[in-house]
Design an enzyme around this catalytic site. Structure first.
Site, PDB file in Angstrom:
ATOM      1  N   GLU A   1       1.892   1.757   9.395  1.00  0.00           N
ATOM      2  CA  GLU A   1       2.068   0.440   9.184  1.00  0.00           C
ATOM      3  C   GLU A   1       3.175   0.354   8.177  1.00  0.00           C
ATOM      4  O   GLU A   1       3.141   0.778   6.881  1.00  0.00           O
ATOM      5  CB  GLU A   1       0.923  -0.444   8.411  1.00  0.00           C
ATOM      6  CG  GLU A   1       0.874  -1.804   8.518  1.00  0.00           C
ATOM      7  CD  GLU A   1       1.648  -2.399   7.399  1.00  0.00           C
ATOM      8  OE1 GLU A   1       2.785  -2.785   7.522  1.00  0.00           O
ATOM      9  OE2 GLU A   1       0.887  -2.583   6.322  1.00  0.00           O
TER      10      GLU A   1
ATOM     11  N   CYS B   1       5.736  -5.748   2.862  1.00  0.00           N
ATOM     12  CA  CYS B   1       6.086  -5.352   3.965  1.00  0.00           C
ATOM     13  C   CYS B   1       6.339  -6.675   4.796  1.00  0.00           C
ATOM     14  O   CYS B   1       7.329  -6.642   5.850  1.00  0.00           O
ATOM     15  CB  CYS B   1       5.243  -4.525   4.719  1.00  0.00           C
ATOM     16  SG  CYS B   1       3.784  -4.901   4.820  1.00  0.00           S
TER      17      CYS B   1
HETATM   18  C1  UN1 Z   1       1.801  -5.059   2.937  1.00  0.00           C
HETATM   19  O1  UN1 Z   1       2.906  -5.559   2.156  1.00  0.00           O
HETATM   20  O2  UN1 Z   1       1.971  -3.654   3.142  1.00  0.00           O
HETATM   21  O3  UN1 Z   1       0.212 -10.321   5.266  1.00  0.00           O
HETATM   22  C2  UN1 Z   1       0.614  -5.679   3.457  1.00  0.00           C
HETATM   23  C3  UN1 Z   1       0.273  -9.994   4.140  1.00  0.00           C
HETATM   24  C4  UN1 Z   1      -0.800  -9.339   3.221  1.00  0.00           C
HETATM   25  C5  UN1 Z   1      -0.583  -7.760   3.606  1.00  0.00           C
HETATM   26  C6  UN1 Z   1       0.799  -7.250   3.331  1.00  0.00           C
HETATM   27  N1  UN1 Z   1      -1.961  -9.809   3.740  1.00  0.00           N
HETATM   28  O4  UN1 Z   1       1.145 -10.397   3.370  1.00  0.00           O
END
Ligand code: UN1
Length: 513
Positions: free
Chosen positions: A262, A296
């Site tokens: 990820e 992310c």
């Molecule tokens: C991340 O930034 O690694 O959808 C995960 C989202 C969160 C998860 C982010 N539930 O922004």
């Protein structure tokens, strides 16, 4: 404040944690300092694992797995239920520790722990639903089905920006699947990892199950490298940069292990001319400014129809100018610090490049300074992209609150612009019309090329119930909800002959007579 929190979470009694004296930037060898990004000062020291302690942990994980896999899945679910309940009790202090250690605001820190509670609930239900299929055999008096079996001790590598929930997604699902988790957290958030892991470990141990949740703390070069090379670990689930993912992916592929990656995102929001601009504004504002742009899933590009780009931009610029930047634990704050000085430098470098490439900074563009802003604070920034000129900086994922604004004429053009990124994590469209929305979600796959697609919502803030992850340089992995659990198990196809004669598949005759 910080001492009280550490006590509340039992960190003052943890052998790994060195409270006094924390010293300054030069800790003794073998200790990493957990820094408060809002002040740039240390919170506590944390002892790193050595090769010996790491090996001991691995051996315990292997032995723990051999016991845990024998416990019926619904009983494993009961353990996860108690763990989820314990996180409910610690929601606030743990959320505040997240805020203290990585700088996200308190509401988001608590939201993150809530995400772990949610996935624990999901995992409890799942513990009675690890369904395999049955399929009709082509042969008489034969039965076929598949069963899902525990996979092994799994390695989880997590990033600083979700120091609790990303482990939660993996560990809670892994636990009901019969796996043991060996967690290597980010060295920017070791205290959150220790507190998070200790809660799960304590609850499980009190119920008679030891060595289900293991933690190894160290650098990527030493501890991370051992973990990804370790043939006893059949699955590595890694969250972080694309650069890191390429290394992890190739090492694990070489030993034919499984990887769940990820990695980064370069997420865009398309706003159509017919969109509800109030909704669009809120989605963009949270996506781009929330978590100081360090998700992310953060919104990095706004692709707005030429008919509404001006009013939407004006509204965003005005809100950006007024946003409260400061102490993440202050309830009035919306934007906390970046994680460290390196991130501030990357932010400044991206802005300099954007200007060189013809971008126009409409608001922000610099460090945020002033009272209480001694840490790594920056101003949320909006940059207008030059028309008809290449703008390569918008292809880079800068982990900071920078929003690039593009404008477009047709929906096809907008979708092509949205897909014109190396990563494919999250995407969104704001529209009131079914045509643009359906083009964006095209069942032919000709719309958004991302793993996550939102309509009239921003790019960040996924619920745990769906599978989370993305395509292209995002790495292809899926974590959290839906059927992501299957990656934490191995599938066995079972064929049983309950007849009295041997029949070969495909009708092959292989008789001696
Ligand atoms: C991340 O930034 O690694 O959808 C995960 C989202 C969160 C998860 C982010 N539930 O922004």
């Amino acid at each position: 404040m910080s001492m009280k929190l550490l006590r509340q979470l039992g960190l003052d009694n943890d052998d790994r944690v060195v409270l006094e004296p924390v010293g300054d930037e030069t800790p003794e060898k073998g200790i990493v300092l957990s820094m408060n990004p809002a002040t740039g000062t240390p919170i506590a020291g944390v002892r790193l694992d050595t090769a010996d302690s790491d090996e001991k942990t691995m051996a315990e994980a292997v032995a723990g797995f051999d016991r845990w896999r024998r416990i019926p899945a619904p009983v494993r679910g009961q353990v996860v239920r108690e763990i989820g309940n314990e996180y409910r009790k610690y929601l606030e202090p743990l959320g505040e520790l997240v805020a203290l250690e990585v700088g996200k605001i308190r509401a988001e820190g608590i939201g993150e722990v809530q995400e772990t509670v949610d996935i624990a609930d999901f995992a409890v239900g799942l513990s009675r639903q690890l369904y395999g299929k049955t399929m009709p055999s082509e042969r008489p008096e034969h039965r076929m089905y598949e069963q899902w079996l525990p996979l092994g001790p799994i390695g989880v590598i997590s990033a600083f920006n979700f120091p609790n929930a990303v482990w939660g997604w993996n560990a809670m699902l892994g636990a009901v699947c019969g796996d043991v988790t060996v967690w290597k957290p980010s060295l920017f958030a070791p205290l959150t990892a220790i507190a998070t892991n200790a809660i799960a470990e304590r609850v499980a141990a009190d119920m008679g199950y030891k060595d289900i949740f293991k933690l190894v703390i160290g650098t990527d070069e030493e501890i991370g490298d051992r973990l990804i090379h370790d043939g006893r670990i059949p699955l590595i689930s890694a969250t972080g940069s694309c650069r890191m993912g390429r290394i992890v992916g190739s090492v694990v592929a070489k030993r034919l292990g499984r990887c769940l990656l990820e990695l980064g995102g370069n997420n865009a929001i398309i706003v159509e001319g017919d969109a509800d601009l109030d909704l669009a504004f809120e989605g963009i504002f949270f996506g781009a400014v929330g978590t100081a742009g360090q998700r992310c899933t953060s919104t990095r590009r706004l692709i707005a129809h030429e008919s509404i780009v001006e009013p939407l931009t004006d509204r965003l610029v005005s809100a950006y100018g007024k946003v409260n930047i400061g102490d993440p634990l202050n309830p009035d704050t919306l934007v906390g610090p970046l994680i460290n000085e390196r991130s501030v430098e990357q932010f400044l470098r991206a802005i300099a490049k954007a200007k060189e490439q013809g971008g126009e900074v409409l608001v922000g563009g610099d460090r945020a300074t002033g009272d209480g802003l001694g840490g790594h604070f920056v101003q949320p920034t909006i940059i207008r992209v030059p028309a008809d000129k290449p703008f390569p900086i918008a292809h880079e994922e800068t982990f900071a609150p920078i929003l690039y604004i593009f404008s477009y004429k047709t929906i096809d053009e907008a979708i092509a612009m949205q897909n014109d990124a190396d990563q494919g994590l999250s995407s969104a469209i704001f529209t009131s019309g079914v045509r643009a929305a359906e083009k964006f979600l095209s069942p032919a796959g000709a719309g958004s090329d991302c793993g996550l697609a939102y309509v009239n919502l921003g790019t960040s803030g996924a619920e745990i119930g769906g599978a989370f992850g993305g395509e292209k340089d995002t790495g292809g992995g899926r974590e959290s909800g839906s059927d992501s659990w299957k990656q934490y198990m191995r599938r066995q196809t079972v064929t049983i002959n309950y007849g009295e004669s041997m029949r070969l598949a495909q009708g092959i005759e292989f008789g001696a007579s």
